[in-house]
Design a protein around this motif. Sequence first.
Motif, mmCIF file in Angstrom:
data_model
loop_
_atom_site.group_PDB
_atom_site.id
_atom_site.type_symbol
_atom_site.label_atom_id
_atom_site.label_comp_id
_atom_site.label_asym_id
_atom_site.label_seq_id
_atom_site.Cartn_x
_atom_site.Cartn_y
_atom_site.Cartn_z
ATOM 1 N N ALA A 50 2.900 1.700 -3.644
ATOM 2 C CA ALA A 50 2.101 1.273 -4.798
ATOM 3 C C ALA A 50 2.689 1.850 -6.079
ATOM 4 C CB ALA A 50 0.656 1.723 -4.615
ATOM 5 N N VAL B 176 0.836 -1.199 0.000
ATOM 6 C CA VAL B 176 0.000 0.000 0.000
ATOM 7 C C VAL B 176 0.872 1.251 0.000
ATOM 8 C CG1 VAL B 176 -1.613 1.339 1.412
ATOM 9 C CG2 VAL B 176 -1.999 -1.097 1.057
ATOM 10 N N ARG B 177 1.925 1.261 0.783
ATOM 11 C CA ARG B 177 2.793 2.442 0.879
ATOM 12 C C ARG B 177 3.556 2.695 -0.410
ATOM 13 N NH1 ARG B 177 5.390 6.172 0.117
ATOM 14 N NH2 ARG B 177 6.972 7.138 1.412
#
Length: 174
Positions: free
Chosen positions: A40, A37-38
């Motif tokens: 991407a 998520v961080r």
Amino acid sequence: MNEHNSKPWYREPWLWLVLSPIILVVVVSTTMVAISVRYADDTVSDTYYKDSRMYHYSARQDERARELGLAGMVQFQSGAGKVVLELNGDLEYPQRLLLTLSHPVEADQDRHILLTRETGGRYAGSIDQPLQHRWYLRLMPELHPDRHLKAEWRLKGEIDFDLGDAAPLSPRMQ
């Protein structure tokens, strides 16, 4: 006798033998989700149709640059915090140009450098910090980055700061 030898449930080795792999999988999975998520990857555009429609307009900018015989060489002087551009072509040189450095993976790292004309086709601008790795370059007379499709012409290039600090700029070939 069994009651005296009995340990609390959390001190039984067979329990930890069974639970350890499960706990490990949960920790590793949570870490991987957080990393994905961080960091991407934002290189894929979600607007395929719109991008393909805009190709016609951007091709016109390349054609105009070829008609004017435009070519340039950009030199990054990281130690001095300076960018120097030598632009050649059959045009009346504008007072200012915009050089956009696009990061190949992280769009939030893109940079825009305003270049001011010094003499003839020589332009200079400043950079706030040293650059590393590979970047895509776009030079245009339009000074606002969001209006790049309205520019009369554009030159493009690519630079890898691991290999050198200068790069040629030219119209994109069809």
